[in-house]
Design a protein around this motif. Sequence first.
Motif, PDB file in Angstrom:
ATOM      1  N   ASN A  94       0.820  -1.219   0.000  1.00 16.37           N
ATOM      2  CA  ASN A  94       0.000   0.000   0.000  1.00 16.37           C
ATOM      3  C   ASN A  94       0.857   1.273   0.000  1.00 16.37           C
ATOM      4  OD1 ASN A  94       1.005   0.059   2.549  1.00 16.37           O
ATOM      5  ND2 ASN A  94      -0.973   0.190   3.606  1.00 16.37           N
ATOM      6  N   THR A  95       2.058   1.187  -0.554  1.00 15.23           N
ATOM      7  CA  THR A  95       2.955   2.351  -0.616  1.00 15.23           C
ATOM      8  C   THR A  95       2.273   3.515  -1.342  1.00 15.23           C
ATOM      9  OG1 THR A  95       4.893   0.909  -0.651  1.00 15.23           O
ATOM     10  CG2 THR A  95       5.201   3.153  -1.447  1.00 15.23           C
ATOM     11  N   LEU A  96       2.564   4.730  -0.896  1.00 11.06           N
ATOM     12  CA  LEU A  96       2.034   5.932  -1.547  1.00 11.06           C
ATOM     13  C   LEU A  96       3.032   6.402  -2.606  1.00 11.06           C
ATOM     14  CD1 LEU A  96       0.164   8.426  -1.874  1.00 11.06           C
ATOM     15  CD2 LEU A  96       1.425   9.471   0.049  1.00 11.06           C
ATOM     16  N   PHE A  97       2.579   6.471  -3.862  1.00  7.45           N
ATOM     17  CA  PHE A  97       3.397   7.003  -4.949  1.00  7.45           C
ATOM     18  C   PHE A  97       2.987   8.451  -5.218  1.00  7.45           C
ATOM     19  CE2 PHE A  97       4.848   2.793  -5.622  1.00  7.45           C
ATOM     20  CZ  PHE A  97       5.940   2.849  -6.497  1.00  7.45           C
ATOM     21  N   VAL A  98       3.992   9.315  -5.316  1.00  6.69           N
ATOM     22  CA  VAL A  98       3.761  10.737  -5.571  1.00  6.69           C
ATOM     23  C   VAL A  98       4.633  11.160  -6.751  1.00  6.69           C
ATOM     24  CG1 VAL A  98       3.884  13.084  -4.638  1.00  6.69           C
ATOM     25  CG2 VAL A  98       3.337  11.164  -3.124  1.00  6.69           C
ATOM     26  N   GLU A 114       0.349   1.351 -14.676  1.00  3.30           N
ATOM     27  CA  GLU A 114       1.500   0.514 -14.364  1.00  3.30           C
ATOM     28  C   GLU A 114       1.539  -0.013 -12.925  1.00  3.30           C
ATOM     29  OE1 GLU A 114       3.687  -0.513 -16.558  1.00  3.30           O
ATOM     30  OE2 GLU A 114       2.795   0.638 -18.205  1.00  3.30           O
ATOM     31  N   LEU A 115       0.900   0.685 -11.990  1.00  2.00           N
ATOM     32  CA  LEU A 115       1.015   0.285 -10.587  1.00  2.00           C
ATOM     33  C   LEU A 115      -0.103  -0.666 -10.174  1.00  2.00           C
ATOM     34  CD1 LEU A 115       2.009   3.683  -8.949  1.00  2.00           C
ATOM     35  CD2 LEU A 115       3.498   1.729  -9.423  1.00  2.00           C
ATOM     36  N   PRO A 116       0.151  -1.536  -9.214  1.00  2.00           N
ATOM     37  CA  PRO A 116      -0.895  -2.437  -8.704  1.00  2.00           C
ATOM     38  C   PRO A 116      -2.054  -1.624  -8.109  1.00  2.00           C
ATOM     39  CG  PRO A 116       1.284  -3.102  -7.924  1.00  2.00           C
ATOM     40  CD  PRO A 116       1.451  -1.751  -8.551  1.00  2.00           C
ATOM     41  N   PRO A 117      -3.250  -2.177  -8.122  1.00  2.00           N
ATOM     42  CA  PRO A 117      -4.423  -1.428  -7.652  1.00  2.00           C
ATOM     43  C   PRO A 117      -4.404  -1.082  -6.169  1.00  2.00           C
ATOM     44  CG  PRO A 117      -4.985  -3.718  -8.117  1.00  2.00           C
ATOM     45  CD  PRO A 117      -3.613  -3.500  -8.651  1.00  2.00           C
ATOM     46  N   GLU A 118      -3.607  -1.794  -5.374  1.00  2.00           N
ATOM     47  CA  GLU A 118      -3.574  -1.520  -3.932  1.00  2.00           C
ATOM     48  C   GLU A 118      -2.638  -0.354  -3.577  1.00  2.00           C
ATOM     49  OE1 GLU A 118      -0.783  -5.043  -4.752  1.00  2.00           O
ATOM     50  OE2 GLU A 118      -2.804  -4.388  -5.341  1.00  2.00           O
ATOM     51  N   VAL A 119      -1.896   0.136  -4.552  1.00  2.00           N
ATOM     52  CA  VAL A 119      -0.960   1.236  -4.307  1.00  2.00           C
ATOM     53  C   VAL A 119      -1.707   2.571  -4.352  1.00  2.00           C
ATOM     54  CG1 VAL A 119       0.971   2.512  -5.336  1.00  2.00           C
ATOM     55  CG2 VAL A 119       1.081   0.030  -5.145  1.00  2.00           C
ATOM     56  N   ASP A 120      -1.380   3.483  -3.426  1.00  2.00           N
ATOM     57  CA  ASP A 120      -1.984   4.814  -3.407  1.00  2.00           C
ATOM     58  C   ASP A 120      -1.257   5.743  -4.381  1.00  2.00           C
ATOM     59  OD1 ASP A 120      -3.759   3.983  -1.501  1.00  2.00           O
ATOM     60  OD2 ASP A 120      -2.712   4.904   0.190  1.00  2.00           O
ATOM     61  N   ILE A 121      -2.004   6.696  -4.964  1.00  2.00           N
ATOM     62  CA  ILE A 121      -1.430   7.600  -5.963  1.00  2.00           C
ATOM     63  C   ILE A 121      -1.832   9.036  -5.648  1.00  2.00           C
ATOM     64  CG2 ILE A 121      -1.374   8.243  -8.406  1.00  2.00           C
ATOM     65  CD1 ILE A 121      -2.042   5.325  -9.079  1.00  2.00           C
ATOM     66  N   LEU A 122      -0.837   9.901  -5.568  1.00  2.00           N
ATOM     67  CA  LEU A 122      -1.046  11.337  -5.382  1.00  2.00           C
ATOM     68  C   LEU A 122      -0.250  12.068  -6.459  1.00  2.00           C
ATOM     69  CD1 LEU A 122      -2.090  13.737  -3.540  1.00  2.00           C
ATOM     70  CD2 LEU A 122       0.139  13.581  -2.382  1.00  2.00           C
ATOM     71  N   CYS A 123      -0.930  12.787  -7.329  1.00  2.00           N
ATOM     72  CA  CYS A 123      -0.255  13.571  -8.365  1.00  2.00           C
ATOM     73  C   CYS A 123      -0.124  15.018  -7.883  1.00  2.00           C
ATOM     74  CB  CYS A 123      -1.042  13.536  -9.681  1.00  2.00           C
ATOM     75  SG  CYS A 123      -0.919  11.955 -10.547  1.00  2.00           S
ATOM     76  N   THR A 124       1.101  15.561  -7.979  1.00  2.00           N
ATOM     77  CA  THR A 124       1.340  16.909  -7.477  1.00  2.00           C
ATOM     78  C   THR A 124       2.199  17.699  -8.463  1.00  2.00           C
ATOM     79  OG1 THR A 124       3.470  16.609  -6.313  1.00  2.00           O
ATOM     80  CG2 THR A 124       1.474  15.866  -5.172  1.00  2.00           C
ATOM     81  N   HIS A 125       2.160  18.999  -8.307  1.00  2.00           N
ATOM     82  CA  HIS A 125       3.077  19.871  -9.052  1.00  2.00           C
ATOM     83  C   HIS A 125       3.444  21.062  -8.175  1.00  2.00           C
ATOM     84  CE1 HIS A 125       3.981  22.624 -12.757  1.00  2.00           C
ATOM     85  NE2 HIS A 125       5.054  22.345 -12.031  1.00  2.00           N
ATOM     86  N   VAL A 147      -5.472  11.025  -6.525  1.00  2.00           N
ATOM     87  CA  VAL A 147      -5.966  10.186  -7.618  1.00  2.00           C
ATOM     88  C   VAL A 147      -6.563   8.890  -7.094  1.00  2.00           C
ATOM     89  CG1 VAL A 147      -5.306   8.919  -9.712  1.00  2.00           C
ATOM     90  CG2 VAL A 147      -4.304  11.177  -9.231  1.00  2.00           C
ATOM     91  N   ARG A 148      -5.856   8.223  -6.163  1.00  2.00           N
ATOM     92  CA  ARG A 148      -6.367   6.969  -5.597  1.00  2.00           C
ATOM     93  C   ARG A 148      -5.767   6.765  -4.213  1.00  2.00           C
ATOM     94  NH1 ARG A 148      -5.002   2.069  -9.179  1.00  2.00           N
ATOM     95  NH2 ARG A 148      -3.014   2.046  -8.035  1.00  2.00           N
ATOM     96  N   ILE A 149      -6.616   6.861  -3.222  1.00  2.00           N
ATOM     97  CA  ILE A 149      -6.183   6.680  -1.831  1.00  2.00           C
ATOM     98  C   ILE A 149      -7.096   5.638  -1.198  1.00  2.00           C
ATOM     99  CG2 ILE A 149      -5.719   7.769   0.388  1.00  2.00           C
ATOM    100  CD1 ILE A 149      -4.047   8.882  -1.954  1.00  2.00           C
ATOM    101  N   GLY A 150      -6.508   4.593  -0.634  1.00  2.57           N
ATOM    102  CA  GLY A 150      -7.287   3.531  -0.025  1.00  2.57           C
ATOM    103  C   GLY A 150      -8.108   4.018   1.171  1.00  2.57           C
ATOM    104  N   ALA A 151      -9.274   3.395   1.343  1.00  3.15           N
ATOM    105  CA  ALA A 151     -10.180   3.776   2.431  1.00  3.15           C
ATOM    106  C   ALA A 151      -9.695   3.179   3.739  1.00  3.15           C
ATOM    107  CB  ALA A 151     -11.607   3.324   2.111  1.00  3.15           C
ATOM    108  N   PRO A 153      -7.870   4.709   7.468  1.00  2.47           N
ATOM    109  CA  PRO A 153      -7.463   5.922   8.195  1.00  2.47           C
ATOM    110  C   PRO A 153      -5.955   6.154   8.174  1.00  2.47           C
ATOM    111  CG  PRO A 153      -9.103   4.726   9.448  1.00  2.47           C
ATOM    112  CD  PRO A 153      -8.738   3.845   8.291  1.00  2.47           C
ATOM    113  N   ARG A 154      -5.167   5.088   8.256  1.00  5.57           N
ATOM    114  CA  ARG A 154      -3.707   5.255   8.257  1.00  5.57           C
ATOM    115  C   ARG A 154      -3.202   5.755   6.919  1.00  5.57           C
ATOM    116  NH1 ARG A 154      -2.007  -0.644  10.148  1.00  5.57           N
ATOM    117  NH2 ARG A 154      -3.684  -1.027   8.644  1.00  5.57           N
ATOM    118  N   ARG A 155      -3.776   5.276   5.832  1.00  5.04           N
ATOM    119  CA  ARG A 155      -3.359   5.711   4.492  1.00  5.04           C
ATOM    120  C   ARG A 155      -3.817   7.145   4.225  1.00  5.04           C
ATOM    121  NH1 ARG A 155      -4.945   0.340   1.065  1.00  5.04           N
ATOM    122  NH2 ARG A 155      -4.092   1.497  -0.717  1.00  5.04           N
ATOM    123  N   GLU A 156      -4.995   7.461   4.701  1.00  2.00           N
ATOM    124  CA  GLU A 156      -5.474   8.841   4.549  1.00  2.00           C
ATOM    125  C   GLU A 156      -4.619   9.802   5.375  1.00  2.00           C
ATOM    126  OE1 GLU A 156      -9.520   8.558   5.746  1.00  2.00           O
ATOM    127  OE2 GLU A 156     -10.188   7.570   3.879  1.00  2.00           O
TER     128      GLU A 156
END
Length: 327
Positions: A94-98, A114-125, A147-151, A153-156
């Motif tokens: 469940n690593t967060l990719f930024v 490209e990333l597995p569905p369980e991985v979190d994604i945050l796009c930033t600039h 973009v995709r953050i798992g439901a 509390p720890r991931r949020e």
Amino acid sequence: MRKQKSDESKLKVGIVGFGTFGQFLAKRLASKGHKVIATSRTPYEEVARKIGVEFFQDVDDFCEEHPEVVLLASSILSTESVLRNLPVQRLKRNTLFVDVLSVKVFPKQLLLRELPPEVDILCTHPMFGPDSGKGSWAGLNFMYEKVRIGADPRRERRVENFLKFFREEGCTMVEMTCEEHDRQAASTQFITHTVGRVLGTMQLRSTEINTKGFEALLNLVNNTTNDSFELYYGLFLYNQNATDELERLEKAFDTVKKQLFGRLHDIARAQLFPMEEMGKGPSGNGNGNGKAAATAPVPALPAAREPLALPAGKDVYAPSNTGTIDV
């Protein structure tokens, strides 16, 4: 208790791509107490050590350190190959990719694909770089989309802690979709960079009689050409709105040019054919009584001058580095 809460907000951030911009972010993150590790094709052990960052030449060793956040700071053009060569299976699921690229739809689609569905994604600039952000970040824009953050509390909480770092540095936090970012960036960032590079190609030089406006143009040239052409090309290639804005810029320049030469044409014609400005009798020209109509003095045609010649065979080339557009 307060110290414990403070420690919980600190993250272990792994930076992939330790060029100019990666080092810029790493230094600030480490200075605020976050654990920062990095990897890059180029060996940066000494640079990393000086700013409190642990460097891994081997990407497998990097991933086995299990950073909570993987921050992609590679160039736009190399990001796809960098991501595909990253051993994601060695990271926690469940690593967060930024990403911090200057275009946003491209990395958003790439990460989702490209990333597995369980991985979190945050796009930033981060709308700043090593030049404009070398001091305080107060008031500087930071755009992001969750973009995709798992439901969970720890991931949020992890995402919020990452964003909190920029918020506490004084950034103006702008939440918007990647699609809207690229639409707006094409008419702001890309045009700014294009104008800066055009003026840079003209090789503008400071003079003894600079105006404030000209100083601003020189600053624009310096800021835009400090970034690599690879970065600028990436802005063009990976933002579908860039071509439209480039065409609008060309049309605008052509319109202004036609206005200038149209006015010049009118002055020249008035001098070559002065009778056209006078009455010519009952034929419909002039005042209808055959007498010359009074006309205002025709402005003199400006004296011809030599065109500005650009030095032949000289290309403007900025030192290569990786980072956001810093204007």
